[in-house]
Design an enzyme around this catalytic site. Structure first.
Site, PDB file in Angstrom:
ATOM      1  N   TYR A 158       0.834  -1.205   0.000  1.00  0.00           N
ATOM      2  CA  TYR A 158       0.000   0.000   0.000  1.00  0.00           C
ATOM      3  C   TYR A 158       0.867   1.254   0.000  1.00  0.00           C
ATOM      4  O   TYR A 158       0.651   2.184  -0.792  1.00  0.00           O
ATOM      5  CB  TYR A 158      -0.927  -0.007   1.215  1.00  0.00           C
ATOM      6  N   THR A 193     -14.749   5.328   6.124  1.00  0.00           N
ATOM      7  CA  THR A 193     -15.200   4.704   4.883  1.00  0.00           C
ATOM      8  C   THR A 193     -15.299   3.194   5.076  1.00  0.00           C
ATOM      9  O   THR A 193     -14.716   2.635   6.012  1.00  0.00           O
ATOM     10  CB  THR A 193     -14.200   4.976   3.740  1.00  0.00           C
TER      11      THR A 193
END
Length: 257
Positions: A158, A193
């Protein structure tokens, strides 16, 4: 609707949820016609329908950002539907946690970079010509992360992908400045989220991890998707007309420590 982005066309990847959905709504509220693209056709359609119900203009597109063929198809469909493209938001992304380098699977590594980095490259490669064809410049906003600027253990793929998005943004900004196309990156902190919520469900003692994350943000909370969307709208608008190659950090003070 009328506003700062009236008569402009925007394409938002990963527009079916989280930051992407909030961005689609915010762009439409400012008058943009929005192409909502997402791997989930149901999610994209839900967001587009909600925008239309609120008086805005939007159309949903099924879109795998790792597929050059999908990019070519979607950009062609956007051209057919709207006749131009002014704003590209490369938002679609994925993350995984707990991937130690010595045991990190090649499949996970390649999938993470395919979504987070290749998808952004394809956005420039296939949507860029449509922006250029419009003849009045445009704005590309690439969603990176604070993890594209600072690292965390267990998230090498990531971090690598988001750091690469930062530098891809700068290279594109220099290349496209003579064309009148601005390219900037946004680096959110942790946001409320589904992506973040899923991470917290995967880790041991997710509630404690969440509290730690909250404490690492100087403002003492996680961001709401709309707060990131507001930054994206600014970069899409003429209010940021002298910004290109910039890194907009929206992290509640996370990286100020």
């Amino acid at each position: 609707m009328s506003g700062r982005l009236e008569r402009r066309v925007a394409l938002v990847t990963g527009g079916g949820s989280g930051i992407g959905a909030a961005t689609c709504r915010a762009l439409a509220k400012e008058g943009a016609m929005v192409a909502v693209t997402d791997l989930s056709p149901e999610a994209a359609l839900s967001v587009a329908d909600a925008i239309q119900a609120a008086g805005g203009q939007a159309k949903a597109f099924t879109h795998d950002v790792t597929s050059p063929e999908d990019w070519e198809r979607v950009v062609g469909e956007v051209d057919a539907a709207f006749g131009r493209l002014d704003i590209l938001v490369n938002n679609a992304g994925m993350t995984t946690v707990g991937n130690e380098l010595m045991s990190h699977s090649l499949e996970n590594w390649r999938r993470t970079l395919a979504v987070n980095l290749d998808g952004v490259f394809y956005g420039h490669r296939y949507a860029g010509p449509l922006i250029l064809k419009g003849g009045r410049g445009g704005s590309v906003i690439n969603i990176s992360s604070i993890m594209g600027k600072i690292a965390t253990p267990g998230a090498a793929a990531y971090c690598a992908s988001k750091g690469a998005v930062l530098m891809l943004t700068k290279a594109a900004a220099l290349e496209w400045a003579p064309l009148g196309i601005r390219v900037n990156s946004v680096h959110p902190g942790y946001v409320e989220t589904p992506l973040v919520h899923n991470i917290l469900r995967e880790v041991e003692d997710g509630n404690a991890v969440r509290e730690t994350l909250v404490q690492q943000h100087a403002l003492g909370r996680l961001a709401e998707p709309a707060e990131i969307a507001n930054a994206i709208v600014f970069l899409a608008s003429d209010e940021s007309s002298f910004m290109t190659g910039s890194e907009m950090v929206v992290d509640g003070g996370y990286t100020a420590r």
